[in-house]
Design a protein around this motif. Structure first.
Motif, PDB file in Angstrom:
ATOM      1  N   LYS A  24      10.371  35.436   5.638  1.00 27.23           N
ATOM      2  CA  LYS A  24       8.999  34.911   5.674  1.00 27.23           C
ATOM      3  C   LYS A  24       8.281  35.037   4.317  1.00 27.23           C
ATOM      4  O   LYS A  24       7.192  35.604   4.218  1.00 27.23           O
ATOM      5  CB  LYS A  24       8.180  35.643   6.725  1.00 27.23           C
ATOM      6  N   PRO A  25       8.861  34.495   3.245  1.00 22.77           N
ATOM      7  CA  PRO A  25       8.191  34.605   1.936  1.00 22.77           C
ATOM      8  C   PRO A  25       6.938  33.731   1.872  1.00 22.77           C
ATOM      9  O   PRO A  25       6.880  32.669   2.515  1.00 22.77           O
ATOM     10  CB  PRO A  25       9.255  34.103   0.966  1.00 22.77           C
ATOM     11  N   GLU A  26       5.966  34.177   1.120  1.00 20.70           N
ATOM     12  CA  GLU A  26       4.780  33.347   0.875  1.00 20.70           C
ATOM     13  C   GLU A  26       5.005  32.433  -0.332  1.00 20.70           C
ATOM     14  O   GLU A  26       4.397  31.367  -0.431  1.00 20.70           O
ATOM     15  CB  GLU A  26       3.563  34.245   0.661  1.00 20.70           C
ATOM     16  N   VAL A  27       5.877  32.877  -1.242  1.00 22.63           N
ATOM     17  CA  VAL A  27       6.284  32.061  -2.388  1.00 22.63           C
ATOM     18  C   VAL A  27       7.805  32.139  -2.491  1.00 22.63           C
ATOM     19  O   VAL A  27       8.376  33.235  -2.468  1.00 22.63           O
ATOM     20  CB  VAL A  27       5.645  32.553  -3.706  1.00 22.63           C
ATOM     21  N   LEU A  28       8.443  30.968  -2.591  1.00 20.65           N
ATOM     22  CA  LEU A  28       9.900  30.908  -2.663  1.00 20.65           C
ATOM     23  C   LEU A  28      10.309  30.047  -3.852  1.00 20.65           C
ATOM     24  O   LEU A  28       9.914  28.879  -3.940  1.00 20.65           O
ATOM     25  CB  LEU A  28      10.464  30.317  -1.370  1.00 20.65           C
ATOM     26  N   CYS A  29      11.064  30.630  -4.770  1.00 18.46           N
ATOM     27  CA  CYS A  29      11.447  29.934  -6.004  1.00 18.46           C
ATOM     28  C   CYS A  29      12.970  29.824  -6.084  1.00 18.46           C
ATOM     29  O   CYS A  29      13.668  30.834  -5.947  1.00 18.46           O
ATOM     30  CB  CYS A  29      10.930  30.690  -7.228  1.00 18.46           C
ATOM     31  N   PHE A  30      13.458  28.619  -6.336  1.00 19.94           N
ATOM     32  CA  PHE A  30      14.895  28.379  -6.473  1.00 19.94           C
ATOM     33  C   PHE A  30      15.270  28.118  -7.922  1.00 19.94           C
ATOM     34  O   PHE A  30      14.581  27.366  -8.626  1.00 19.94           O
ATOM     35  CB  PHE A  30      15.319  27.160  -5.641  1.00 19.94           C
ATOM     36  N   SER A  31      16.385  28.718  -8.341  1.00 17.94           N
ATOM     37  CA  SER A  31      16.964  28.465  -9.664  1.00 17.94           C
ATOM     38  C   SER A  31      17.958  27.314  -9.521  1.00 17.94           C
ATOM     39  O   SER A  31      18.914  27.403  -8.753  1.00 17.94           O
ATOM     40  CB  SER A  31      17.677  29.739 -10.142  1.00 17.94           C
ATOM     41  N   CYS A  32      17.738  26.220 -10.267  1.00 18.87           N
ATOM     42  CA  CYS A  32      18.474  24.969 -10.044  1.00 18.87           C
ATOM     43  C   CYS A  32      19.415  24.640 -11.201  1.00 18.87           C
ATOM     44  O   CYS A  32      19.003  24.601 -12.365  1.00 18.87           O
ATOM     45  CB  CYS A  32      17.496  23.812  -9.857  1.00 18.87           C
ATOM     46  N   TYR A  33      20.658  24.362 -10.841  1.00 18.50           N
ATOM     47  CA  TYR A  33      21.692  24.017 -11.804  1.00 18.50           C
ATOM     48  C   TYR A  33      22.502  22.843 -11.279  1.00 18.50           C
ATOM     49  O   TYR A  33      22.360  22.426 -10.123  1.00 18.50           O
ATOM     50  CB  TYR A  33      22.611  25.219 -12.055  1.00 18.50           C
ATOM     51  N   ILE A  34      23.403  22.377 -12.105  1.00 17.03           N
ATOM     52  CA  ILE A  34      24.196  21.205 -11.764  1.00 17.03           C
ATOM     53  C   ILE A  34      25.066  21.446 -10.534  1.00 17.03           C
ATOM     54  O   ILE A  34      25.364  20.519  -9.781  1.00 17.03           O
ATOM     55  CB  ILE A  34      25.043  20.768 -12.989  1.00 17.03           C
ATOM     56  N   TRP A  35      25.478  22.692 -10.312  1.00 22.20           N
ATOM     57  CA  TRP A  35      26.396  22.978  -9.210  1.00 22.20           C
ATOM     58  C   TRP A  35      25.671  23.186  -7.875  1.00 22.20           C
ATOM     59  O   TRP A  35      26.310  23.204  -6.831  1.00 22.20           O
ATOM     60  CB  TRP A  35      27.251  24.205  -9.517  1.00 22.20           C
ATOM     61  N   ASN A  36      24.328  23.388  -7.893  1.00 25.49           N
ATOM     62  CA  ASN A  36      23.675  23.717  -6.626  1.00 25.49           C
ATOM     63  C   ASN A  36      22.520  22.808  -6.248  1.00 25.49           C
ATOM     64  O   ASN A  36      21.903  22.989  -5.191  1.00 25.49           O
ATOM     65  CB  ASN A  36      23.194  25.175  -6.641  1.00 25.49           C
ATOM     66  N   ILE A  37      22.188  21.819  -7.093  1.00 24.79           N
ATOM     67  CA  ILE A  37      20.953  21.069  -6.876  1.00 24.79           C
ATOM     68  C   ILE A  37      20.949  20.319  -5.547  1.00 24.79           C
ATOM     69  O   ILE A  37      19.913  20.252  -4.869  1.00 24.79           O
ATOM     70  CB  ILE A  37      20.667  20.112  -8.069  1.00 24.79           C
ATOM     71  N   SER A  38      22.063  19.742  -5.126  1.00 22.04           N
ATOM     72  CA  SER A  38      22.085  19.018  -3.845  1.00 22.04           C
ATOM     73  C   SER A  38      21.789  19.951  -2.681  1.00 22.04           C
ATOM     74  O   SER A  38      21.021  19.612  -1.775  1.00 22.04           O
ATOM     75  CB  SER A  38      23.438  18.342  -3.626  1.00 22.04           C
ATOM     76  N   MET A  39      22.396  21.131  -2.709  1.00 23.37           N
ATOM     77  CA  MET A  39      22.141  22.086  -1.630  1.00 23.37           C
ATOM     78  C   MET A  39      20.692  22.551  -1.657  1.00 23.37           C
ATOM     79  O   MET A  39      20.046  22.672  -0.606  1.00 23.37           O
ATOM     80  CB  MET A  39      23.088  23.282  -1.725  1.00 23.37           C
TER      81      MET A  39
END
Length: 583
Positions: free
Chosen positions: A55-70
């Protein structure tokens, strides 16, 4: 306020340097941040469940070529089950088209662009104190969305002093059996048109006293491997020499360090230092990409291949450093014939690994801006890999894919050294061997089937003896040589010749060795039967370690002592008169 930094790594063994660095930066400012690491091999539902329960209030994703679709799939679903959560993205895969991403994904609160340490720290503080829109508009390096839907592009942030970046590793329990990544410089002095690193021309170095302290942390904890992510580690000689000297003087006998270097910048002083390092202590990755002068010029790469060749050969002579050389297919002016020549040039250097990569057209790169000029077609989704160019039709790309697979299976595995050493001599250009082998796999229907190690040997034997009409007995014995060099096989494969008289010779040899301890001095506590089980002796009818000519060769394989680069057993050549030679 619960803030989570999420990383979706390519493999479990990898760790995400970015999220740990950002987390350390926020903690320094007094903001508590959690890290959640996953892999692209996990089920999407499993990741959704894990993040939802937090239940995060802020959620940040680190995006790269291998994971962007997911990541794109995840944020759409997370917005439905966590509608009150502010979702942010960051990383190279979203930095250069941030506004477009916000328009495409209304669930996003914003995107962090470029370097993230200071930007994330300010953003985390903003959320912790529930700041105003006016405060958000003052944070450099973000593109964000108002509740009204209006998108704002804040200015990019100036690059930071790299010595101000917090060291992200404190508790290593969570990194057991994983590769650690480390950064001693940022930016790149070169302008390779396919690479995003060329955009950042502000080359910065971390303070060397800090670097030494942090390297000692890795050494003290006997971390198995540390990979430097510096784009060109040796672009500043003093910096590289200081680090390599420190590692030479403080070696713990365990930790391996990986560096990406420009070989043509290596000096004689550096070569001398590198030759003194413990075998296996460091490994070097050297990007050649192409040896076609017109291609090198067009991609704005500076490289003296003659110098590269000289350096690679000198390093190889030391037998203490693993070298990994790269080629890229699909570059401008590189057609099939040209790539074939580039392959031969690099293969002749006998690297420990030869990676055949395919051009990836990355948003923000010079190559991306000139795709029309090059008639470059590429995949719309990551990894944005080249499909065809003006010089390289898709049909040739497919053939190169087969070559890539054969090189990976037969060369880079290091399991077919002796077979390849003789087979290569059938060809003027070794590229043709891998191309013909790849064609053979396709024709026989072997390409789309998973094969175990023994089956790979059988297929190679089939190709050489049936397709190429080579001496079947020679190659069967070469296959046996390769197998026993790597592993003390308890079950002989079907293609292995019957040991016959070798059994009696082996019995006599080990009984004599129990008395004299000439060849196996480290086996003092074992009797001859135990030594016979722990090592292996094989009699060959050919000179398998040389040129494959007829002539008996007797080899002893000692698995307790292995080559640190190849992991092959120590091999001793014997004869019936008792003379020997260590191979």
């Amino acid at each position: 306020m619960k803030i989570i930094l999420a990383a979706v790594n390519a493999k479990y063994i990898h760790s995400n340097l970015a999220v740990y660095t950002l987390c350390s930066s926020a903690k320094k400012a007094g903001v508590e941040v959690q890290i959640a690491e996953f892999t692209i091999n996990q089920k999407k539902d499993q990741i959704l469940r894990s993040l939802y329960l937090e239940k995060p209030e802020v959620l940040c994703f680190s995006c790269y070529i291998w994971n962007i679709s997911m990541v794109e799939d995840l944020i759409v679903e997370l917005a439905k089950i966590l509608p009150e959560t502010a979702i942010w993205l960051g990383g190279p895969e979203v930095s250069f088209h941030a506004a477009q991403m916000l328009r495409e994904y209304p669930c996003l609160a914003g995107i962090m662009k470029g370097e993230g340490e200071e930007t994330f720290r300010e953003l985390a503080l903003f959320y912790q104190r529930e700041g105003s829109l006016e405060e958000l508009s003052q944070i450099e390096g973000i593109t964000w969305r108002e509740e009204t839907g209006e998108i704002h592009e804040n200015p990019w942030r100036s690059v930071m002093d790299l010595s101000g970046v917090e060291f992200p590793y404190r508790d290593l329990k969570q990194f057991e059996n994983r590769i650690l990544y480390y950064e001693s410089s940022r930016g790149c002095p070169f302008s390779c048109s396919y690479c995003l690193s060329s955009i950042d021309k502000k080359l910065r170095f971390r303070n060397l006293d800090l670097v030494k302290k942090e390297l000692q942390f890795f050494l003290d904890h006997k971390v198995p491997q540390v990979k430097f992510v510096d784009r060109t580690f040796n672009c500043k000689k003093e910096h590289a020499m200081t680090i390599w000297k420190y590692l030479a003087e403080h070696d713990n006998g365990v930790t391996n360090f990986h560096f990406e270097i420009a070989a043509d910048l290596i000096t004689e002083d550096e070569l001398k230092l590198l030759s003194s390092l413990r075998p296996g202590q460091i490994q070097l990755e050297i990007g050649v990409q192409s040896t076609n002068p017109k291609t090198i010029e067009e991609i704005h790469r500076r490289m003296d291949f003659n110098k590269v060749s000289d350096v690679v050969r000198k390093i190889r002579e030391g037998r203490n450093i693993h070298q990994h050389l790269d080629l890229i297919a699909g570059l401008p002016y590189e057609d099939y014939a040209s790539f074939r020549n580039s392959f031969a040039d690099v293969y002749a250097l006998k690297p420990d690994q030869l990676q055949l990569g395919f051009l990836k057209v990355l948003k923000g790169s010079y190559m991306y801006e000139h795709t029309k000029e090059y008639e470059c077609c590429y995949q719309e989704k990551e990894p944005y890999e080249v499909l065809s160019t003006r010089w390289l039709p898709y049909e040739d790309v497919l053939r190169l894919k087969d070559v890539e697979e054969m090189v990976e299976v037969y060369y880079n595995s290091g399991q077919f050294v002796y077979m390849l050493g003789i087979a290569e001599k059938l060809y003027e250009n070794p590229f043709d061997f891998y191309q013909e082998l790849g064609d053979f796999y396709r024709r026989k229907g072997y390409s789309d089937v998973s094969h175990n190690r023994i089956r790979r040997y059988e297929i190679l034997l089939e190709f050489l003896t049936e397709e190429k009409q080579q001496n079947a007995e020679l190659y069967r014995q070469l296959a046996v040589m390769d197998l026993y060099a790597r592993e003390n096989m308890k079950t002989r494969p079907a293609f292995a010749p019957d040991p016959g008289a070798a059994r009696e010779y082996a019995r006599t040899f080990y009984q004599k060795e129990e008395e004299q301890r000439t060849y196996l001095p480290d086996y003092q506590e074992y009797d001859w039967k135990q030594m016979m089980r722990m090592t292996h002796l094989e009699i060959f009818d050919f000179a398998v370690t040389e040129d494959g000519r007829s002539g008996q060769e007797i080899l002893l394989f000692d698995y307790r002592e292995r080559d640190p680069l190849t992991q092959n057993a120590r091999i001793v050549r014997l004869d019936k008169e008792g003379s020997d030679a260590l191979l």
